[in-house]
Enzyme design. Sequence first.
Site, PDB file in Angstrom:
ATOM      1  N   PRO A 411    -107.890 -74.432 -49.547  1.00  0.00           N
ATOM      2  CA  PRO A 411    -108.884 -75.402 -50.010  1.00  0.00           C
ATOM      3  C   PRO A 411    -110.302 -74.928 -49.687  1.00  0.00           C
ATOM      4  O   PRO A 411    -110.560 -74.496 -48.561  1.00  0.00           O
ATOM      5  CB  PRO A 411    -108.569 -76.663 -49.188  1.00  0.00           C
ATOM      6  CG  PRO A 411    -107.221 -76.449 -48.605  1.00  0.00           C
ATOM      7  CD  PRO A 411    -106.970 -74.982 -48.560  1.00  0.00           C
ATOM      8  N   GLN A 488    -105.953 -81.578 -51.820  1.00  0.00           N
ATOM      9  CA  GLN A 488    -106.162 -81.899 -50.407  1.00  0.00           C
ATOM     10  C   GLN A 488    -106.989 -83.178 -50.340  1.00  0.00           C
ATOM     11  O   GLN A 488    -108.127 -83.210 -50.822  1.00  0.00           O
ATOM     12  CB  GLN A 488    -106.906 -80.764 -49.706  1.00  0.00           C
ATOM     13  CG  GLN A 488    -107.015 -80.974 -48.198  1.00  0.00           C
ATOM     14  CD  GLN A 488    -107.934 -79.971 -47.516  1.00  0.00           C
ATOM     15  OE1 GLN A 488    -109.097 -79.831 -47.905  1.00  0.00           O
ATOM     16  NE2 GLN A 488    -107.428 -79.291 -46.512  1.00  0.00           N
ATOM     17  N   TYR A 569    -113.134 -83.716 -39.362  1.00  0.00           N
ATOM     18  CA  TYR A 569    -113.308 -84.850 -40.263  1.00  0.00           C
ATOM     19  C   TYR A 569    -112.557 -86.062 -39.690  1.00  0.00           C
ATOM     20  O   TYR A 569    -112.014 -85.991 -38.579  1.00  0.00           O
ATOM     21  CB  TYR A 569    -112.860 -84.473 -41.678  1.00  0.00           C
ATOM     22  CG  TYR A 569    -113.709 -83.333 -42.230  1.00  0.00           C
ATOM     23  CD1 TYR A 569    -115.077 -83.502 -42.401  1.00  0.00           C
ATOM     24  CD2 TYR A 569    -113.163 -82.083 -42.521  1.00  0.00           C
ATOM     25  CE1 TYR A 569    -115.893 -82.465 -42.861  1.00  0.00           C
ATOM     26  CE2 TYR A 569    -113.964 -81.043 -42.984  1.00  0.00           C
ATOM     27  CZ  TYR A 569    -115.324 -81.242 -43.143  1.00  0.00           C
ATOM     28  OH  TYR A 569    -116.124 -80.222 -43.586  1.00  0.00           O
ATOM     29  N   ARG A 617    -102.968 -80.503 -42.853  1.00  0.00           N
ATOM     30  CA  ARG A 617    -103.758 -79.428 -42.227  1.00  0.00           C
ATOM     31  C   ARG A 617    -104.292 -79.941 -40.902  1.00  0.00           C
ATOM     32  O   ARG A 617    -104.889 -81.017 -40.844  1.00  0.00           O
ATOM     33  CB  ARG A 617    -104.894 -78.973 -43.130  1.00  0.00           C
ATOM     34  CG  ARG A 617    -105.760 -77.900 -42.464  1.00  0.00           C
ATOM     35  CD  ARG A 617    -106.760 -77.234 -43.392  1.00  0.00           C
ATOM     36  NE  ARG A 617    -106.165 -76.082 -44.057  1.00  0.00           N
ATOM     37  CZ  ARG A 617    -106.857 -75.028 -44.499  1.00  0.00           C
ATOM     38  NH1 ARG A 617    -108.173 -74.974 -44.352  1.00  0.00           N
ATOM     39  NH2 ARG A 617    -106.255 -74.027 -45.106  1.00  0.00           N
ATOM     40  N   ARG A 711    -111.757 -67.043 -48.336  1.00  0.00           N
ATOM     41  CA  ARG A 711    -112.841 -66.165 -48.783  1.00  0.00           C
ATOM     42  C   ARG A 711    -112.373 -65.009 -49.659  1.00  0.00           C
ATOM     43  O   ARG A 711    -113.067 -64.667 -50.625  1.00  0.00           O
ATOM     44  CB  ARG A 711    -113.635 -65.682 -47.567  1.00  0.00           C
ATOM     45  CG  ARG A 711    -114.431 -66.819 -46.925  1.00  0.00           C
ATOM     46  CD  ARG A 711    -114.893 -66.472 -45.534  1.00  0.00           C
ATOM     47  NE  ARG A 711    -113.766 -66.231 -44.647  1.00  0.00           N
ATOM     48  CZ  ARG A 711    -113.875 -65.749 -43.413  1.00  0.00           C
ATOM     49  NH1 ARG A 711    -115.059 -65.438 -42.934  1.00  0.00           N
ATOM     50  NH2 ARG A 711    -112.808 -65.580 -42.668  1.00  0.00           N
TER      51      ARG A 711
HETATM   52  C1  LIG Z   1    -116.693 -72.129 -48.976  1.00  0.00           C
HETATM   53  C2  LIG Z   1    -115.600 -72.681 -48.131  1.00  0.00           C
HETATM   54  C3  LIG Z   1    -115.249 -74.018 -48.255  1.00  0.00           C
HETATM   55  C4  LIG Z   1    -114.193 -74.543 -47.509  1.00  0.00           C
HETATM   56  N1  LIG Z   1    -113.780 -75.818 -47.699  1.00  0.00           N
HETATM   57  C5  LIG Z   1    -112.661 -76.278 -47.121  1.00  0.00           C
HETATM   58  C6  LIG Z   1    -112.078 -77.522 -47.475  1.00  0.00           C
HETATM   59  O1  LIG Z   1    -112.546 -78.216 -48.360  1.00  0.00           O
HETATM   60  N2  LIG Z   1    -110.965 -77.924 -46.814  1.00  0.00           N
HETATM   61  C7  LIG Z   1    -110.388 -77.159 -45.843  1.00  0.00           C
HETATM   62  O2  LIG Z   1    -109.371 -77.558 -45.261  1.00  0.00           O
HETATM   63  N3  LIG Z   1    -110.889 -75.973 -45.514  1.00  0.00           N
HETATM   64  C8  LIG Z   1    -111.990 -75.501 -46.140  1.00  0.00           C
HETATM   65  N4  LIG Z   1    -112.457 -74.251 -45.851  1.00  0.00           N
HETATM   66  C9  LIG Z   1    -111.724 -73.413 -44.877  1.00  0.00           C
HETATM   67  C10 LIG Z   1    -110.772 -72.494 -45.611  1.00  0.00           C
HETATM   68  O3  LIG Z   1    -109.778 -73.203 -46.322  1.00  0.00           O
HETATM   69  C11 LIG Z   1    -110.088 -71.541 -44.638  1.00  0.00           C
HETATM   70  O4  LIG Z   1    -109.330 -72.290 -43.717  1.00  0.00           O
HETATM   71  C12 LIG Z   1    -111.083 -70.671 -43.877  1.00  0.00           C
HETATM   72  O5  LIG Z   1    -112.106 -70.207 -44.734  1.00  0.00           O
HETATM   73  C13 LIG Z   1    -110.404 -69.464 -43.237  1.00  0.00           C
HETATM   74  O6  LIG Z   1    -109.763 -68.678 -44.213  1.00  0.00           O
HETATM   75  P1  LIG Z   1    -110.377 -67.258 -44.732  1.00  0.00           P
HETATM   76  O7  LIG Z   1    -110.547 -66.406 -43.513  1.00  0.00           O
HETATM   77  O8  LIG Z   1    -109.331 -66.743 -45.675  1.00  0.00           O
HETATM   78  O9  LIG Z   1    -111.675 -67.532 -45.406  1.00  0.00           O
HETATM   79  C14 LIG Z   1    -113.511 -73.711 -46.577  1.00  0.00           C
HETATM   80  C15 LIG Z   1    -113.906 -72.394 -46.452  1.00  0.00           C
HETATM   81  C16 LIG Z   1    -114.901 -71.855 -47.220  1.00  0.00           C
HETATM   82  C17 LIG Z   1    -115.247 -70.389 -47.079  1.00  0.00           C
END
Ligand SMILES: Cc1cc2nc3c(=O)[nH]c(=O)nc-3n(C[C@H](O)[C@H](O)[C@H](O)COP(=O)(O)O)c2cc1C
Length: 758
Positions: A411, A488, A569, A617, A711
């Site tokens: 997400p 989500q 949250y 989550r 990412r």
């Molecule tokens: C731009 C952005 C927005 C995110 N928004 C959410 C979100 O809406 N809900 C959530 O549970 N995590 C959110 N996250 C966290 C990601 O889902 C993920 O847990 C976190 O970026 C680590 O993963 P990665 O290393 O693959 O980026 C967000 C991350 C990024 C980079």
Amino acid sequence: MKIVCVGGGPAGLYFALLMKRADPAHDVRVIERYRPDDTFGWGVVFSDQTLQNLAAADPESHVEIRDAFEHWDDIEVHFRGQVVRSGGHGFCGIGRRRLLEILQRRCRALGVALEFEREVNDEADLGEVDLVVACDGIHSGLRRKYADVFKPEIEQRACRFIWLGTRKRFDAFTFLFAETAWGWFQVHAYQFDAETSTFIVETPEHVWRAAGLDAASPEESVRFCEGLFAEWLDGHALMRNERHPRGGQWITFQRVNNARWYHGNVVLMGDAAHTAHFSVGSGTKLAMEDAIGLAAALQQTTTVGDALRRYEDERRVEVLKIQNAARNSTEWFENVHRYVNLPPEQFAYSLLTRSQRLSHENLRVRDAAYVRGVEGWFAARAGEARPAVAPMFTPFTLRGLTLKNRVVVSPMAMYSAHEGVPGDFHLVHLGARAHGGAALVMTEMTCTSPDARITPACPGLWTDAQADAWRRICAYIHRESTAAIGVQLGHAGPKGSTQVGWAEIDAPLSEGNWPLLAPSAVAWSPRNATPREMTRADMERVRDDFVAATRRAAAAGFDWLELHAAHGYLLSAFLCPLTNRRADAWGGDVDGRCRFPLEVFEAMRAVWPADRPMSVRISAHDWALGGNTDADAVEIARRFKAAGCDLIDVSSGQTTQAARPVYGRMYQTPFADRIRNEVGIATMAVGAIFEPDHVNSIIAAGRADLCALARPHLADPFWTLHAAAQLGQDTHWPNQYLTGKAQLERNLRRGGPVETAG
Ligand SMILES: Cc1cc2nc3c(=O)[nH]c(=O)nc-3n(C[C@H](O)[C@H](O)[C@H](O)COP(=O)(O)O)c2cc1C
Ligand SMILES: Cc1cc2nc3c(=O)[nH]c(=O)nc-3n(C[C@H](O)[C@H](O)[C@H](O)COP(=O)(O)OP(=O)(O)OC[C@H]3O[C@@H](n4cnc5c(N)ncnc54)[C@H](O)[C@@H]3O)c2cc1C
């Protein structure tokens, strides 16, 4: 230079000989409190890489060490009557006594003065010297003397171990696991000379006590171990080192670190400076490489002070890398009980990859046949009909939904909705990622009411117009792709009413802020508004909003529903003891803190279609004093499992400004591993997972069932299809893009420059 090494272990002897070798004019002395051949322990292991370093530093001793080595390639894991053997690991074993003999002889040949049976507790007793090397081992007295400068950090680990020997010869590095009425015991065994093997027996402290070994004499301990591991000893006895004061005792591993490594002309080296758990076989290697590092630094600089600074800077980085791997490895062996429900094939794979440094592809380089076997075994278990499918491309079924592979688009808030309605951006963004090969595409946090939003640009599911917009996106993904789509649902709670991510993240709006709700009146930061402590009526309203949004999500056609209870949250704020300060039924212990999130979950589950999965989550660690740790996360996960949750999506942090996370590749995966294997629930790992190799290693080891990537999917919507091409894995591409697939695969096969016309 006048140099004294306090301690005649591998560090002291090797440093002494390197210095004398560099310049025979140096006056070098080694002072050892015991006799030359009194030593604790039996054999030590080195990797092939370490041997190369020794060859470069002192070819003469290297030849002798090499000739004394027992070399082997294989690792064998004996678990529940099954033996899993894999090759290509490249280790050497040498008796510790033999190693010290070689180093002592080489020291003498070069003119190093060796003085035995003298204990040095104060370097002032040594007279005028230019450099004092405190290589006096793990319990270093000189380190203690200057504790206020070195600031040693000594962490007592959870297992007891006893270092024994046996004439039973093991032709592989052998791990044995034996279950007793009190718990599991394990053995790390390897042969180190023509007739002897090291045999280290290890078990958690509480198991050791329950077995009565705290009251056992050394003889009784040896007999106990002989009995327990009789089937592998073929009648051979276990031997303890009677000549050493600690030979044959059950000891606890201590992880040693120091804030500084030198003070004046006194410098720490080897175990005195740092330790690495014996399960990564690196203590002697690190000690000898410290010696190489300091000897080189002294030649490259003009003052002792500069040399010590350079030595500490360079060695600290190398040591930390090994210590990080050793930490994961230590924890694996401390928690064997967590993995004993894995099938032996997966148990062995989990053991081999326990440090998270040795990956699936590393294993393939070492032993391709072994990895093919694991892949075939895993694929068959996952219900994959095709042979030779990488773990990440095997299907995964929860309730009535089968995902085609193990990759999830995590997400990610896009802050691009108007009045909570997702628009064309969302259709293209989520649609592109659905085309890109991931099995499940998750929406960003979608809010249950206007005041549940993080920002005014967050999407929602509190109106029919929003549900219609989501229906269009779900229909597109179902019609045009083979991916599933999940939503989500969340409520921002104390982190609501803020600016979009690329403005000032988490900062309040410049105007139009709305009132915030939270379990307690704790503001996210001094600049955010203080939320109102929720009343029971607030809780009922919020719960009902979640239920209404769930009904809309089901009608819109989502395949998967996730409840967002992470990242500070609203529901996360209930779970976290730092933000939930309630004294009523919805606060306090873990039951109280889980009560409201569970009530919301259960109400949602009741209206969410029974054949569709639901995940939660959580932040499995708050990374802050007084916050939740992974042990609390296990308890939280247990409760959600009992409430009908199908999978825990394991994130961490973002629950308090005080958090100090320790980042690194796959840094949250150990939490997913722990929850999956202690609670017996499917997990999704997330966080710094960015290579196909990461996903394959995590899935094959049973650390998680799915991997979410955030990412990487922003940088490359086609991450999964690219991974498939890279791994030579045939996977579904959209018909419209098949010529792109053919060209990419051709280019990757050739490994040459990219084709420009096809
Ligand atoms: C731009 C952005 C927005 C995110 N928004 C959410 C979100 O809406 N809900 C959530 O549970 N995590 C959110 N996250 C966290 C990601 O889902 C993920 O847990 C976190 O970026 C680590 O993963 P990665 O290393 O693959 O980026 C967000 C991350 C990024 C980079
Ligand atoms: C069970 C077990 C298994 C291990 N297996 C491996 C392995 O497979 N591979 C590996 O690389 N490493 C292994 N190690 C780690 C390894 O033994 C150490 O990391 C290594 O010996 C460190 O070398 P050192 O010279 O720093 O310290 P040590 O070898 O401990 O030497 C320090 C010396 O200083 C002496 N000393 C202490 N105080 C004084 C004093 N006041 N005055 C004079 N002398 C003093 C001691 O008697 C000792 O001889 C293992 C350790 C254990 C406990």
